[in-house]
Every structure is written in C-alpha cells, then in structure tokens.
Design an enzyme around this catalytic site. Structure first.
Site, short mmCIF file in Angstrom:
data_model
loop_
_atom_site.label_atom_id
_atom_site.label_comp_id
_atom_site.label_asym_id
_atom_site.label_seq_id
_atom_site.Cartn_x
_atom_site.Cartn_y
_atom_site.Cartn_z
N ARG A 215 29.00 27.88 -46.69
CA ARG A 215 30.38 27.78 -47.44
C ARG A 215 31.38 26.78 -46.98
O ARG A 215 31.15 25.99 -45.89
CB ARG A 215 30.86 29.21 -47.07
CG ARG A 215 30.23 30.47 -47.48
CD ARG A 215 30.35 30.78 -49.08
NE ARG A 215 29.69 31.95 -49.38
CZ ARG A 215 28.77 32.01 -50.30
NH1 ARG A 215 28.22 30.77 -50.93
NH2 ARG A 215 28.49 33.34 -50.66
N HIS A 263 28.95 24.02 -56.14
CA HIS A 263 28.71 25.34 -55.88
C HIS A 263 27.77 25.85 -56.67
O HIS A 263 27.77 26.77 -57.30
CB HIS A 263 29.79 26.26 -55.84
CG HIS A 263 29.56 27.33 -54.90
ND1 HIS A 263 30.71 27.87 -54.08
CD2 HIS A 263 28.58 28.05 -54.62
CE1 HIS A 263 30.06 28.90 -53.49
NE2 HIS A 263 28.74 29.20 -53.77
#
Lengths: 300, 300
Positions: A215, A263
């Site tokens: 992340r 992402h």
C-alpha cells in the site's frame, strides 16, 4: 426458497457482471448494486470496496462483511459493528495477476529496464553489466498467500528469495541488508506503516531496487526520493502511492528511475472473484468459518 | 607437458579474465588475447566474436573455431576453412540471463508497461484492463535450447506457450494467429531473415505484443513501425536491431510503444563462459564431438 441478499458497493461494471452471475448461477442469492439497494432491511451480506458513511447503521440484519479487494485497509474498521465477521477477498485471479506484476517489477529492476528506457529517450546504446538471476537476491516483505506465491514464482526464475514477516524468526535487518531487490507485499497496519523509510533504505546494499506492491502507506515517499538521489536505491517500481491517483506535479511522475503503475498489481478478477464471494457467502450460510477472516486487532 | 594455445578475439576485459582463469585452472592450456597473439603458428583454437579479415589465412595449425556468443551469425562462415569444426557457445549463464530477459519482456507486454511508462510521462493515472497470465497466449518462435528454456519459465508463470520451429508439425500460421505475445528466439538464417514482417504481423490478434530476442535481421523494422501505427501490434520489446548500435535519429529511439535494450538479453557470463569453452576444447583434445557444433548448411 429464501433469498439471501448481498449488497455490493464498488466499481459498477463489475457489480453488474456479478449481479448477472448470481442471478444465473444461483437460485437462492441476489446481488444488488449500490445505490440501487432496495429495502435495506433485506440485506444480509455486504461486499464492499469503500462503503458510504453511515451505511452500517442502515443495515439492521447484516450478518457479514466482505472486502472486494485483497486488503481491508481501505475500510474504516471502527465503523463496522464489532459482531460482524469481516473477510478479505481471496481468489486465484488476484494471486495470478499480482505474481505476474511482482515478477515483472523484479525482472525490470534486475535487468535495469528503467535505465534502458532513460537511455532510449536519450538515444544512448550502452550495455550495463548483466548478472544472472542467481546473483540477484530478493527480499520479500510479507509471507502470506500473496507473498508466498510471488516468492515461489521468483524462485522458479532463479532468484534467491528470503521472506520476512512479523512472525519470522529471521530479523528484518538480516533480510533487508541482503536484498538486491526488496519487495513489499505486507498488509498495511499500524506496525507496517512507513516501513519503507530512510532507515530501511540505509540497510540495503548500495544501488538496490525497491518494489512496492503493498500500500502507499508503506512507503515514506520523501525518503525514497532522497535514496534515489543519493544512489543508495538504484530504481523503484511502485504500484501504489500515498495519495491515489498520484497528485499533479508529484515528483514520481517524471522520475526516470521510478516505474509507476496505477494500482493494478492485484485486481480482483470478475469471474474468479464472484465465485470466491459466493463460496464465502455459502460458508457463512452453512455456519462455517469465512475464508480470509480478518483479525481486527491485527488489522488483516 | 604440451601447451595448447587458444587465441581469443573479443571484448578485452572478458579476454583478460579468461586468460587468468586458464592460467590458474589448467596446466596444459594457454589463452592469448588478440592482438597480443604471439606466434600464430602455435594457435590451435580460436575463440572469437568477430575475427579480423584474413586471420584464418595466418593460422596454419588451427583445429577448431568457437563462437564466444550464443549464435554464429556474426561470423563470415565462408571465411572459415571448411575442414574446421565450428561451435556456438552453450553455457548456463546465457540461458539464465536470456530466460530472465524474455520473461521480463513478455510480462512487460502482458501488463502494458510501455503504456504505463508513457502515461507516467504524461501524468496520467489510468488503469488498463488486466487479464491473468492464463488468458495471454505466448507464441515462441524457436524451440532450441534457449527457446525451450524461456518457454518453460513462461509456462511456470502461468502463460499458455506454443512453440514453433522449422521442424515443427504445427504450422507457423496456427501459432502466430493464436499469439497474444509473439517471441522470436530463432537463429538467423536465410530462411528466418525478415520473418517478423507485415505478413506475420497481419496474422496476429489485433494489439498483440512482439518480442525480438533473436537477431535484428529477423525484423523488418519498417513493417513493425507500420503495424504499431495501425494498432495491429500493440507494443514491442526489442533487444536487437538491424544496425547496432541503433543509428542516431532512428524511429525506435523515441517510440513510446517500443522498449529497447542494447543487445544484452543473452550475455556470455565470464565464469560460466570460460568453463564451457575449456570443456569444449577438452572435448576436441579427446577426439569427442564439440557441444554446440554448427551445421554450416543449416547456418546454426
């Protein structure tokens, strides 16, 4: 026959496909795509990326919550009533896609692809030293399902891989200091936030590569910029950033020694994802433990 | 003890390292690095990348010729006396490096890395559709040692791989038309020159990726440019070009949908390369067949 209602909150195209699948493939389940939720009192299960504020207060008969992603850090755990079981998405599509992305990132750093792309822009034809995969040690932060799958694939490509997780016997320092490429596949928790920082980069062999498929919160972005500027980190491949989308003007956009993907490393696949969700709902209906059940204290 | 002299013609740093290895590890061999060749009548073996014109006429006692690379297409076969056995370099370092390079190239095309690099330059954060490796078919042109090793690694990553070679039972058209990524690892011969041309690209599924890790002569460069412009080919990763180094101003330098590396896919590794060369010299001394013996009619 009793109908069990699943409310889906997330990307609409996937929701529509999932609703069709559930209608065609099951007789007892119904998937509704937010905001067309019907009578909220009928909702037994919530499958969500980021639910709207206050939603849980309007779902009196909710029995379980499913993240539609591999993590749950996008959810406000405090907002989810404590008695509800919460599961992250475990499905083979995520694993296969993320493994391929991680192998791409490690191979790109191993073979200096960021430098070659920069040379290409500058019309420079210059061979950089080549070492075989056996001489390029990979440190894998995170040894769960996804980290283990990626480590296995990298081992198959000939890279020596060492894994580290909170419960490892080997020390973080020992793994990082012997990593020519360091890969982060950790869950984001209070303990792992900012783990890719100046202190960690200083432990790496000079010129090592860094891959973040965890992340954005794992990486201290200013520390990476400084480590790239000093040469301590040679290049980085990032699939996640602190703020997504990355803001205009951010230094990562134009950085020649960073490859950035938006992402897309681990994407829940439509077909395999709905099959996994349905299987998990059925586990709950049978009174069995959910796959991917989250320990809220641990945060994953 | 009789000394067998090997003359080396190629990159000097590697030659010096090989000469040291031979001096330290053998008692009966001597490796001389061109142009410090001493008495040419003493030379029994030639290990060369590109020998100077007329060299063979000055080596009256030459017994065999070894290419220091994986191919022999850089050599003028007509200049090498017909009675001399000629071998290409077969050593594990080449195989490991090339396999890693090919996997990098296929993964980069599978996950749209050229497009993401272009988006990054333009400050665009946009996810492109993701398909799992199982849905990305790879066609491997060349099923020799190197092609087989790369195919095995790609299979391990989850890609369905079909191979083709001159002796395959499956047709070229069948393999190419079912290739989402087409990889060329063929030897360069009169039959394979220009095999990556407009006709081949027209067979591909629209938007397919092309990887050339063979030789520049396999690719008709103008046809690739046209296929990229029309969208018939989505992107390409090239390690070789018709002219190397690629000339200034060539369209490949600035092409956003081409990744270019400067002929570094398969690099003979210093340690494993000299071990393979010494082993092959010893085969000749014992009267055994050379490993990698070239069939001059076939051209590889």
């Amino acid at each position: 026959l009793r109908r069990h209602v699943v409310l889906y909150v997330g990307a609409e195209a996937r929701g529509r496909a999932w609703a069709r699948f559930v209608a065609e493939e099951t007789g007892d389940l119904e998937l509704r795509v937010w905001p067309e939720a019907g009578d909220l009192a009928e909702v037994a299960y919530l499958a969500a990326w980021i639910p709207p504020a206050g939603l849980f207060g309007k779902l009196p008969n909710l029995k379980a919550v499913f993240s539609v992603g591999a993590g749950v850090d996008q959810l406000d755990l405090a907002a989810i009533p404590a008695h509800l079981p919460l599961a992250r998405m475990i499905e083979p599509g995520i694993e296969a896609c993320l493994t391929a992305w991680v192998c791409m990132a490690v191979l790109a750093l191993h073979r200096d692809l960021p430098a070659y792309v920069a040379q290409q822009r500058a019309e420079v034809w210059r061979a950089l030293p080549v070492r075989p995969p056996a001489a390029c040690r990979v440190g894998m932060l995170g040894t769960g399902r996804l980290g283990s799958a990626a480590a296995k694939a990298l081992t198959g490509l000939g890279f020596p891989v060492r894994g580290w997780s909170r419960s490892s016997e080997v020390s973080f320092e020992a793994v990082v200091s012997a990593s020519d490429v360091l890969v982060c596949l950790l869950p984001l928790t209070a303990q792992t936030r900012g783990i890719l920082d100046a202190r960690t980069f200083a432990l790496l062999p000079r010129g090592a590569g860094v891959v973040n498929a965890g992340r954005g919160g794992h990486l201290v972005e200013a520390d990476l910029r400084a480590a790239l500027a000093s040469g301590q980190v040679g290049a980085a491949v990032l699939d996640v950033t602190a703020e997504e989308p990355l803001p205009a003007g951010h230094a990562f956009w134009g950085h020649e020694r960073i490859f950035l993907t938006p992402h897309v490393g681990a994407v829940t696949q439509t077909e395999t994802g709905i099959a996994a969700l349905v299987a998990n709902v059925r586990r709950h209906l049978r009174g069995e433990a959910l796959e991917g059940l989250v320990d809220r204290d641990r945060g994953y």
